[in-house]
Design a protein around this motif. Structure first.
Motif, PDB file in Angstrom:
ATOM      1  N   ILE A 188      -3.453   7.109  10.328  1.00  0.00           N
ATOM      2  CA  ILE A 188      -3.923   5.840   9.784  1.00  0.00           C
ATOM      3  C   ILE A 188      -3.435   5.684   8.349  1.00  0.00           C
ATOM      4  O   ILE A 188      -2.985   4.597   7.945  1.00  0.00           O
ATOM      5  N   ILE A 189      -3.508   6.757   7.573  1.00  0.00           N
ATOM      6  CA  ILE A 189      -2.997   6.715   6.202  1.00  0.00           C
ATOM      7  C   ILE A 189      -1.526   6.300   6.213  1.00  0.00           C
ATOM      8  O   ILE A 189      -1.104   5.396   5.492  1.00  0.00           O
ATOM      9  N   ALA A 190      -0.740   6.961   7.064  1.00  0.00           N
ATOM     10  CA  ALA A 190       0.691   6.640   7.150  1.00  0.00           C
ATOM     11  C   ALA A 190       0.919   5.230   7.665  1.00  0.00           C
ATOM     12  O   ALA A 190       1.793   4.505   7.184  1.00  0.00           O
ATOM     13  N   GLY A 191       0.125   4.823   8.659  1.00  0.00           N
ATOM     14  CA  GLY A 191       0.310   3.520   9.284  1.00  0.00           C
ATOM     15  C   GLY A 191      -0.031   2.347   8.388  1.00  0.00           C
ATOM     16  O   GLY A 191       0.546   1.263   8.521  1.00  0.00           O
ATOM     17  N   LEU A 192      -0.955   2.538   7.466  1.00  0.00           N
ATOM     18  CA  LEU A 192      -1.358   1.466   6.555  1.00  0.00           C
ATOM     19  C   LEU A 192      -0.309   1.177   5.489  1.00  0.00           C
ATOM     20  O   LEU A 192      -0.290   0.089   4.908  1.00  0.00           O
ATOM     21  N   CYS A 193       0.548   2.168   5.229  1.00  0.00           N
ATOM     22  CA  CYS A 193       1.385   2.135   4.025  1.00  0.00           C
ATOM     23  C   CYS A 193       2.870   1.943   4.308  1.00  0.00           C
ATOM     24  O   CYS A 193       3.393   2.417   5.316  1.00  0.00           O
ATOM     25  N   ARG A 194       3.520   1.311   3.362  1.00  0.00           N
ATOM     26  CA  ARG A 194       4.967   1.143   3.449  1.00  0.00           C
ATOM     27  C   ARG A 194       5.686   2.415   3.000  1.00  0.00           C
ATOM     28  O   ARG A 194       6.850   2.633   3.357  1.00  0.00           O
ATOM     29  N   ALA A 195       5.006   3.236   2.209  1.00  0.00           N
ATOM     30  CA  ALA A 195       5.616   4.472   1.711  1.00  0.00           C
ATOM     31  C   ALA A 195       4.553   5.543   1.559  1.00  0.00           C
ATOM     32  O   ALA A 195       3.383   5.239   1.279  1.00  0.00           O
ATOM     33  N   THR A 196       4.956   6.797   1.742  1.00  0.00           N
ATOM     34  CA  THR A 196       4.078   7.945   1.544  1.00  0.00           C
ATOM     35  C   THR A 196       4.719   8.887   0.530  1.00  0.00           C
ATOM     36  O   THR A 196       5.895   9.239   0.666  1.00  0.00           O
ATOM     37  N   LEU A 197       3.943   9.286  -0.469  1.00  0.00           N
ATOM     38  CA  LEU A 197       4.406  10.218  -1.486  1.00  0.00           C
ATOM     39  C   LEU A 197       3.672  11.542  -1.304  1.00  0.00           C
ATOM     40  O   LEU A 197       2.431  11.559  -1.275  1.00  0.00           O
ATOM     41  N   VAL A 198       4.413  12.622  -1.185  1.00  0.00           N
ATOM     42  CA  VAL A 198       3.822  13.958  -1.100  1.00  0.00           C
ATOM     43  C   VAL A 198       4.011  14.625  -2.457  1.00  0.00           C
ATOM     44  O   VAL A 198       5.144  14.793  -2.916  1.00  0.00           O
ATOM     45  N   ILE A 199       2.928  15.006  -3.089  1.00  0.00           N
ATOM     46  CA  ILE A 199       3.001  15.544  -4.451  1.00  0.00           C
ATOM     47  C   ILE A 199       3.237  17.050  -4.448  1.00  0.00           C
ATOM     48  O   ILE A 199       4.248  17.527  -4.941  1.00  0.00           O
ATOM     49  N   GLU A 200       2.348  17.809  -3.911  1.00  0.00           N
ATOM     50  CA  GLU A 200       2.521  19.251  -3.716  1.00  0.00           C
ATOM     51  C   GLU A 200       1.965  19.592  -2.348  1.00  0.00           C
ATOM     52  O   GLU A 200       0.904  19.082  -1.976  1.00  0.00           O
ATOM     53  N   ALA A 201       2.646  20.436  -1.599  1.00  0.00           N
ATOM     54  CA  ALA A 201       2.174  20.790  -0.256  1.00  0.00           C
ATOM     55  C   ALA A 201       2.830  22.086   0.187  1.00  0.00           C
ATOM     56  O   ALA A 201       4.046  22.245   0.054  1.00  0.00           O
ATOM     57  N   GLY A 202       2.008  23.000   0.710  1.00  0.00           N
ATOM     58  CA  GLY A 202       2.558  24.213   1.288  1.00  0.00           C
ATOM     59  C   GLY A 202       3.218  23.919   2.625  1.00  0.00           C
ATOM     60  O   GLY A 202       3.132  22.806   3.155  1.00  0.00           O
ATOM     61  N   SER A 203       3.850  24.923   3.182  1.00  0.00           N
ATOM     62  CA  SER A 203       4.596  24.735   4.436  1.00  0.00           C
ATOM     63  C   SER A 203       3.716  24.292   5.594  1.00  0.00           C
ATOM     64  O   SER A 203       4.198  23.674   6.543  1.00  0.00           O
ATOM     65  N   LEU A 256       0.848  -1.185   0.000  1.00  0.00           N
ATOM     66  CA  LEU A 256       0.000   0.000   0.000  1.00  0.00           C
ATOM     67  C   LEU A 256       0.889   1.242   0.000  1.00  0.00           C
ATOM     68  O   LEU A 256       1.851   1.318   0.769  1.00  0.00           O
ATOM     69  N   VAL A 257       0.570   2.187  -0.864  1.00  0.00           N
ATOM     70  CA  VAL A 257       1.331   3.429  -0.974  1.00  0.00           C
ATOM     71  C   VAL A 257       0.378   4.611  -0.808  1.00  0.00           C
ATOM     72  O   VAL A 257      -0.659   4.677  -1.473  1.00  0.00           O
ATOM     73  N   ALA A 258       0.728   5.531   0.079  1.00  0.00           N
ATOM     74  CA  ALA A 258      -0.089   6.727   0.293  1.00  0.00           C
ATOM     75  C   ALA A 258       0.355   7.840  -0.650  1.00  0.00           C
ATOM     76  O   ALA A 258       1.553   8.050  -0.855  1.00  0.00           O
ATOM     77  N   ILE A 259      -0.624   8.524  -1.204  1.00  0.00           N
ATOM     78  CA  ILE A 259      -0.347   9.717  -2.009  1.00  0.00           C
ATOM     79  C   ILE A 259      -1.176  10.845  -1.437  1.00  0.00           C
ATOM     80  O   ILE A 259      -2.406  10.767  -1.373  1.00  0.00           O
ATOM     81  N   VAL A 260      -0.495  11.899  -0.992  1.00  0.00           N
ATOM     82  CA  VAL A 260      -1.167  13.022  -0.334  1.00  0.00           C
ATOM     83  C   VAL A 260      -0.608  14.331  -0.873  1.00  0.00           C
ATOM     84  O   VAL A 260       0.445  14.362  -1.508  1.00  0.00           O
ATOM     85  N   GLY A 261      -1.333  15.412  -0.605  1.00  0.00           N
ATOM     86  CA  GLY A 261      -0.868  16.705  -1.075  1.00  0.00           C
ATOM     87  C   GLY A 261      -1.907  17.791  -0.903  1.00  0.00           C
ATOM     88  O   GLY A 261      -2.929  17.607  -0.225  1.00  0.00           O
ATOM     89  N   THR A 262      -1.656  18.899  -1.539  1.00  0.00           N
ATOM     90  CA  THR A 262      -2.467  20.101  -1.398  1.00  0.00           C
ATOM     91  C   THR A 262      -3.885  19.932  -1.941  1.00  0.00           C
ATOM     92  O   THR A 262      -4.130  19.125  -2.843  1.00  0.00           O
TER      93      THR A 262
END
Length: 287
Positions: free
Chosen positions: A223-238, A119-125
């Motif tokens: 939970i998103i982070a805990g489910l996944c072996r990796a997290t990808l951040v696409i675009e995110a402000g500070s 499972l891979v998480a993809i998160v961002g703005t």
């Protein structure tokens, strides 16, 4: 004998006993049933429980019948896992505060729960650029072709794009909500949620009917982070919530990747900051 799952529910109703403390209680006593029967003095042996907390627990237990509570709860929430269930997601059991109750809706794939499918998480703005949208699609398509399941939070922007890109590519996606599994926020994503219900899975630590609350979303991110072996951040402000997910994933010892962007784009600032802090840089679909 009362089902051990009933005790996970009952303990979660006690003020001051959050997921992290509850896991400590479970590990100390071996079962939550044994912990339920323990004296206030015995409870004080658990790290994080002092005299006042032990007294509060002892008092609140008197008003709760775990078996009756579980039977009533299941009438409205039949689809739920606790850490006592064999099907509870294994990677979540590795984090310090796994949700005592994990509600689900949709199509369960037990290979995901067992950790046999990555499972891979993809998160961002919530306000991505065309560059962010384009790279979300490119990365998701590559991950789906490689056999990964895509996890995100069904929020506006990158989350919704990641879910839709996965469905368009014929993959499985999991949405983790900060509401009950039958309440979609924002409402504009209801049609997307219906697609995920048919082709993926919707998860939440909150019972059915729970509405949006700003305090729920940072908790949802663990939970998103805990489910996944990796997290990808696409675009995110500070100050993006996606950075919370990235930091938690790093704390859990999971891999964190970030898509670099222009210094002229405020929505790239957070990605550049975590890359500077050690996150792995995404250079192409294969990196």
């Amino acid at each position: 004998m009362t089902d051990e799952r009933a005790y996970w529910l009952a303990w979660s109703q006690i003020a001051g006993v959050g997921p992290t403390l509850l896991l400590r209680i479970y590990r100390h006593f071996g079962t939550l049933a044994a912990a339920w029967a323990a004296s206030a003095a015995a409870l004080e042996a658990v790290d994080g429980i002092g005299d006042m907390t032990a007294r509060t627990i002892a008092a609140e237990r008197l008003a709760l019948d775990p078996a009756a509570l579980w039977a009533t709860h299941q009438q409205d929430n039949p689809d739920v896992w606790t850490p006592a269930d064999a099907d509870y997601p294994r990677l979540l059991l590795e984090i310090p505060g796994p949700p005592p109750l994990l509600y689900y809706r949709g199509q369960v794939a037990l290979a995901e729960n067992r950790g046999e499918v990555g499972l891979v998480a993809i998160v961002g703005t919530r306000h991505p650029s065309s560059y962010g949208e384009r790279w979300t699609y490119r990365l998701v398509e590559a991950l789906v072709q490689a056999g990964f399941t895509i996890v995100s939070g069904l929020a506006e922007g990158i989350d919704a794009i990641a879910h839709q890109a996965c469905l368009d590519a014929g993959g499985r996606t999991i949405a983790v909500l900060g509401t009950g599994v039958n309440r979609v926020y924002p409402p504009s994503n209801r049609a997307l949620a219906q697609q995920i219900d048919r082709q993926g899975l919707i998860l939440s630590e909150y019972p059915r009917g729970t509405g949006p609350d700003r305090t729920h979303f940072p908790s949802r991110n663990r939970i998103i982070a805990g489910l996944c072996r990796a997290t990808l951040v696409i675009e995110a402000g500070s100050k993006s919530g996606a950075l919370i997910t990235a930091r938690v994933a790093n704390d859990y010892g999971r891999e964190v990747y970030a898509l670099p962007g222009s210094l002229d784009n405020p929505q790239s600032r957070g990605c550049l900051e975590i890359i500077a802090g050690g996150a792995q840089i995404i250079l192409d679909e294969a990196s």
